[in-house]
Design a protein around this motif. Structure first.
Motif, PDB file in Angstrom:
ATOM      1  N   PRO A 427       0.845  -1.197   0.000  1.00  0.00           N
ATOM      2  CA  PRO A 427       0.000   0.000   0.000  1.00  0.00           C
ATOM      3  C   PRO A 427       0.881   1.246   0.000  1.00  0.00           C
ATOM      4  CG  PRO A 427      -0.701  -1.583   1.665  1.00  0.00           C
ATOM      5  CD  PRO A 427       0.630  -2.034   1.167  1.00  0.00           C
ATOM      6  N   PRO A 428       0.474   2.342  -0.644  1.00  0.00           N
ATOM      7  CA  PRO A 428      -0.832   2.557  -1.289  1.00  0.00           C
ATOM      8  C   PRO A 428      -0.944   2.005  -2.705  1.00  0.00           C
ATOM      9  CG  PRO A 428       0.484   4.546  -1.442  1.00  0.00           C
ATOM     10  CD  PRO A 428       1.313   3.565  -0.658  1.00  0.00           C
ATOM     11  N   GLY A 429       0.099   1.307  -3.185  1.00  0.00           N
ATOM     12  CA  GLY A 429       0.016   0.697  -4.514  1.00  0.00           C
ATOM     13  C   GLY A 429      -0.808  -0.572  -4.474  1.00  0.00           C
ATOM     14  N   VAL A 430      -2.110  -0.423  -4.235  1.00  0.00           N
ATOM     15  CA  VAL A 430      -2.994  -1.564  -4.019  1.00  0.00           C
ATOM     16  C   VAL A 430      -3.021  -2.481  -5.241  1.00  0.00           C
ATOM     17  CG1 VAL A 430      -5.376  -2.243  -3.518  1.00  0.00           C
ATOM     18  CG2 VAL A 430      -4.382  -0.236  -2.410  1.00  0.00           C
ATOM     19  N   ILE A 431      -2.946  -1.898  -6.420  1.00  0.00           N
ATOM     20  CA  ILE A 431      -3.041  -2.718  -7.624  1.00  0.00           C
ATOM     21  C   ILE A 431      -1.874  -3.697  -7.714  1.00  0.00           C
ATOM     22  CG2 ILE A 431      -1.822  -1.027  -9.063  1.00  0.00           C
ATOM     23  CD1 ILE A 431      -4.749  -3.359 -10.075  1.00  0.00           C
ATOM     24  N   GLY A 432      -0.706  -3.313  -7.187  1.00  0.00           N
ATOM     25  CA  GLY A 432       0.428  -4.234  -7.177  1.00  0.00           C
ATOM     26  C   GLY A 432       0.188  -5.411  -6.261  1.00  0.00           C
ATOM     27  N   LEU A 433      -0.399  -5.147  -5.090  1.00  0.00           N
ATOM     28  CA  LEU A 433      -0.730  -6.223  -4.162  1.00  0.00           C
ATOM     29  C   LEU A 433      -1.783  -7.153  -4.770  1.00  0.00           C
ATOM     30  CD1 LEU A 433      -0.485  -7.503  -1.361  1.00  0.00           C
ATOM     31  CD2 LEU A 433      -2.217  -5.870  -0.550  1.00  0.00           C
ATOM     32  N   VAL A 434      -2.781  -6.579  -5.404  1.00  0.00           N
ATOM     33  CA  VAL A 434      -3.813  -7.382  -6.063  1.00  0.00           C
ATOM     34  C   VAL A 434      -3.192  -8.237  -7.168  1.00  0.00           C
ATOM     35  CG1 VAL A 434      -5.886  -7.270  -7.498  1.00  0.00           C
ATOM     36  CG2 VAL A 434      -5.674  -5.795  -5.497  1.00  0.00           C
ATOM     37  N   GLY A 435      -2.262  -7.643  -7.921  1.00  0.00           N
ATOM     38  CA  GLY A 435      -1.616  -8.386  -8.997  1.00  0.00           C
ATOM     39  C   GLY A 435      -0.831  -9.583  -8.486  1.00  0.00           C
ATOM     40  N   LYS A 436      -0.111  -9.412  -7.381  1.00  0.00           N
ATOM     41  CA  LYS A 436       0.674 -10.525  -6.825  1.00  0.00           C
ATOM     42  C   LYS A 436      -0.233 -11.630  -6.290  1.00  0.00           C
ATOM     43  CE  LYS A 436       5.205  -8.568  -5.803  1.00  0.00           C
ATOM     44  NZ  LYS A 436       5.195  -7.604  -6.904  1.00  0.00           N
ATOM     45  N   ILE A 437      -1.308 -11.257  -5.599  1.00  0.00           N
ATOM     46  CA  ILE A 437      -2.238 -12.270  -5.101  1.00  0.00           C
ATOM     47  C   ILE A 437      -2.887 -13.014  -6.269  1.00  0.00           C
ATOM     48  CG2 ILE A 437      -4.405 -12.597  -3.850  1.00  0.00           C
ATOM     49  CD1 ILE A 437      -3.604 -10.240  -2.087  1.00  0.00           C
ATOM     50  N   THR A 438      -3.272 -12.258  -7.303  1.00  0.00           N
ATOM     51  CA  THR A 438      -3.882 -12.879  -8.477  1.00  0.00           C
ATOM     52  C   THR A 438      -2.911 -13.831  -9.166  1.00  0.00           C
ATOM     53  OG1 THR A 438      -5.222 -10.885  -8.798  1.00  0.00           O
ATOM     54  CG2 THR A 438      -5.061 -12.408 -10.654  1.00  0.00           C
ATOM     55  N   ALA A 439      -1.635 -13.448  -9.228  1.00  0.00           N
ATOM     56  CA  ALA A 439      -0.635 -14.301  -9.871  1.00  0.00           C
ATOM     57  C   ALA A 439      -0.383 -15.578  -9.085  1.00  0.00           C
ATOM     58  CB  ALA A 439       0.665 -13.527 -10.042  1.00  0.00           C
ATOM     59  N   LEU A 440      -0.506 -15.523  -7.760  1.00  0.00           N
ATOM     60  CA  LEU A 440      -0.253 -16.701  -6.930  1.00  0.00           C
ATOM     61  C   LEU A 440      -1.421 -17.681  -6.917  1.00  0.00           C
ATOM     62  CD1 LEU A 440       1.571 -15.076  -3.895  1.00  0.00           C
ATOM     63  CD2 LEU A 440       2.519 -16.818  -5.410  1.00  0.00           C
ATOM     64  N   ARG A 441      -2.615 -17.229  -7.213  1.00  0.00           N
ATOM     65  CA  ARG A 441      -3.788 -18.104  -7.135  1.00  0.00           C
ATOM     66  C   ARG A 441      -3.673 -19.331  -8.031  1.00  0.00           C
ATOM     67  NH1 ARG A 441      -9.109 -15.218  -8.343  1.00  0.00           N
ATOM     68  NH2 ARG A 441      -9.883 -17.329  -7.994  1.00  0.00           N
ATOM     69  N   PRO A 442      -3.358 -19.186  -9.327  1.00  0.00           N
ATOM     70  CA  PRO A 442      -3.255 -20.389 -10.164  1.00  0.00           C
ATOM     71  C   PRO A 442      -2.115 -21.310  -9.726  1.00  0.00           C
ATOM     72  CG  PRO A 442      -3.384 -18.393 -11.506  1.00  0.00           C
ATOM     73  CD  PRO A 442      -3.136 -17.965 -10.105  1.00  0.00           C
ATOM     74  N   VAL A 443      -1.048 -20.733  -9.187  1.00  0.00           N
ATOM     75  CA  VAL A 443       0.084 -21.546  -8.727  1.00  0.00           C
ATOM     76  C   VAL A 443      -0.333 -22.442  -7.576  1.00  0.00           C
ATOM     77  CG1 VAL A 443       2.432 -21.449  -7.802  1.00  0.00           C
ATOM     78  CG2 VAL A 443       1.697 -19.760  -9.483  1.00  0.00           C
ATOM     79  N   MET A 444      -1.016 -21.886  -6.602  1.00  0.00           N
ATOM     80  CA  MET A 444      -1.485 -22.679  -5.471  1.00  0.00           C
ATOM     81  C   MET A 444      -2.576 -23.655  -5.895  1.00  0.00           C
ATOM     82  SD  MET A 444       0.469 -21.766  -3.102  1.00  0.00           S
ATOM     83  CE  MET A 444      -0.345 -22.705  -1.803  1.00  0.00           C
TER      84      MET A 444
END
Length: 530
Positions: A427-444
């Motif tokens: 934060p405050p770069g929320v979109i970066g945090l969202v991008g990392k979580i989104t990228a990890l979802r298919p991996v898990m």
């Protein structure tokens, strides 16, 4: 061609840049003394291309804007229609492809703004540079737009090289020794990349018997190979096994070939040299538009082979792990911000391809989401560097030049802080945090625990990379201004500089506005990609 239907409205995202470069060439013939006209035409063409992609953004349910459609050819007597003879469209732009095209066009618009010439010409030779640069930028943009929607190997290969070769010339255009060295490295790696891509597409055609990069062609690979080897006594089971192996090998070669363009390890060696040797606008183009073209090309192939399972996912996982690790470690050692962003590109490329270990709609969407997050944040970071170089031509690339930026230019420091926190996933770069979580979802979801652990460790290292720069921004200069290399600027002088290079300020404002919007409302970006 009989049976071929063409919808020119659907082709507008690619046609507008082509028309723009033709207008630039004609204008240069009429009056070669014009300096800003080529950039004005290029900016309008990039904006027009972006607007033309809007109808495709709302598509859903697997629908796409199609053109260059081939009618089905009747089968010959006693012989069934082979693969690739059914109804197929060479241009298919669904919501994902349209979003990538929009990102490329808007990124090109920011790069054109950053390259906007000043009111004064530094040397007479510059009079020939503006139209050449504008034409090359538009040509590379046209190639990027086409490759995202191409569905046949011929158009796919040509468009991908059209998105690459003009950038090589742009890198070398300044004529500096470092620029020539960077362009040479980029040219050599591009030739190797092209050879791998040609070999991969040749194997694809051998296995499928089809020139189309579609799921139907991939599914018919076993039958096509069996038909080709029937005369040699090849059994259908053996033929299907060989065809599946050839498709997997073709996918690996395509991943390797595109890996050069994405700056994946071990295909990354050209990246820091080319970035540091280029002007900042061209380095920005390399880091954004060129990466959109590379990922778009990779997704065309992976979406075609997704129906066969998960070929080549281990190679993708290894490349992702190596890229994010080496990129972050090397970025930690950089004091030149352009080279820092170059190694950041290598690290971020690993995050971009990591979700593709799940070759599914979830993995493809996550990869595209992370790419767009990286592109927007990188545009802002490079725009701040360009403005800083305008104010401090001698040492604007050094980290020390950004000490006390918060006191000297709060709005510029705020934009850079948002970009760096987005790249770091904080934060405050929320979109970066969202991008990392989104990228990890298919991996898990696919059970790649070791890859997720490496990604988490690199996320921590990445925080250290970008906080080094962020700390300089919020740290007051130590000692006198001359000792720090950060001169105190008169507001009147700063205003005069801004008037000489209005494109720099406009590019920074445009990129920052997009980053603020997607950070406040990340659902807008996620909604575009489904």
């Amino acid at each position: 061609m009989k049976g071929l239907t063409i919808d020119y409205v659907t082709l507008l995202p690619a046609l507008v840049p082509v028309v723009g470069l033709v207008v630039v060439l004609v204008a240069d013939l009429v009056d070669p003394r014009l300096r800003r006209t080529p950039y004005a035409v290029a900016a309008l063409a990039a904006l027009g291309s972006a607007v033309a992609t809007v109808p495709g953004l709302a598509l859903g349910g697997g629908s796409a804007r199609q053109t260059f459609c081939l009618a089905a050819r009747p089968a010959a007597a006693g012989r069934p229609a082979g693969p690739g003879l059914q109804q197929v469209c060479l241009w298919q732009a669904d919501a994902l492809a349209s979003t990538l095209q929009l990102a490329a066009a808007l990124s090109a618009l920011v790069c054109i703004a950053l390259a906007w010439p000043s009111a004064r010409r530094s040397r007479p030779a510059d009079s020939t540079r503006e139209p050449v640069e504008a034409v090359l930028l538009l040509a590379a943009l046209a190639g990027t737009v086409v490759v995202a929607a191409s569905r046949d190997v011929g158009t796919w290969l040509i468009a991908l090289e059209l998105a690459t070769l003009p950038v090589i010339a742009l890198v070398a255009l300044s004529g500096r020794r470092s620029a020539v060295a960077g362009a040479t490295q980029l040219l050599v790696t591009s030739l190797v990349s092209f050879a791998l891509l040609v070999l991969g597409t040749a194997l694809w055609f051998t296995a499928t018997g089809s020139p189309f990069l579609t799921p139907d062609a991939a599914l018919s690979s076993g039958g096509a190979f069996a038909a080709a080897g029937a005369g040699a006594g090849t059994t259908p089971v053996v033929a299907a096994s060989v065809a599946s192996g050839l498709v997997a090998l073709a996918t690996v070669l395509v991943v390797a070939g595109v890996g050069f363009k994405l700056s994946l390890v071990p295909f990354h060696a050209w990246t820091p040299t080319a970035y540091s040797g280029s002007s900042v606008p061209i380095a920005t183009f390399l880091a954004t538009v060129s990466k959109v073209a590379a990922l778009a090309a990779l997704l065309v192939v992976l979406r075609a082979v997704a129906v066969l399972g998960t070929p080549a996912v281990l190679s993708i996982a290894i490349l992702a792990a190596l890229s994010m690790t080496l990129g972050n470690v090397m970025a930690l050692r950089q004091d030149d911000v352009v080279r820092l962003l170059a190694w950041s590109t290598v690290a971020q490329a690993g995050w971009v391809v990591m979700p593709l270990v799940s070759i599914s709609a979830l993995g493809v969407g996550a990869s595209a989401t992370y790419l767009l997050t990286y592109v927007v944040a990188t545009l802002v970071a490079f725009a701040v560097v360009a403005v800083t170089l305008r104010d401090q031509p001698g040492d604007g690339r050094r980290l020390t030049a950004y000490e006390g930026l918060w006191q000297r230019s709060p709005w510029r420091a705020g934009a850079l802080a948002l970009a760096l926190t987005s790249l770091a996933g904080l934060p405050p770069g929320v979109i970066g945090l969202v991008g990392k979580i989104t990228a990890l979802r298919p991996v898990m979801a696919q059970g790649w625990v070791w890859l997720a652990v490496i990604a988490a460790a690199n996320a921590v290292i990445g925080v250290a990379v970008y906080l080094r720069w962020f700390r300089a921004v919020i740290t007051a200069p130590t000692g006198a201004a001359p000792a720090t290399g950060v001169p105190t600027r008169d507001p009147a002088a700063a205003l005069a500089a801004a008037r000489r290079r209005p494109g720099l300020v406009l590019g920074l404002v445009l990129a920052s506005a997009v980053l603020v919007v997607v950070s406040v409302q990340p659902d807008l970006l996620l909604g575009l990609l489904g």
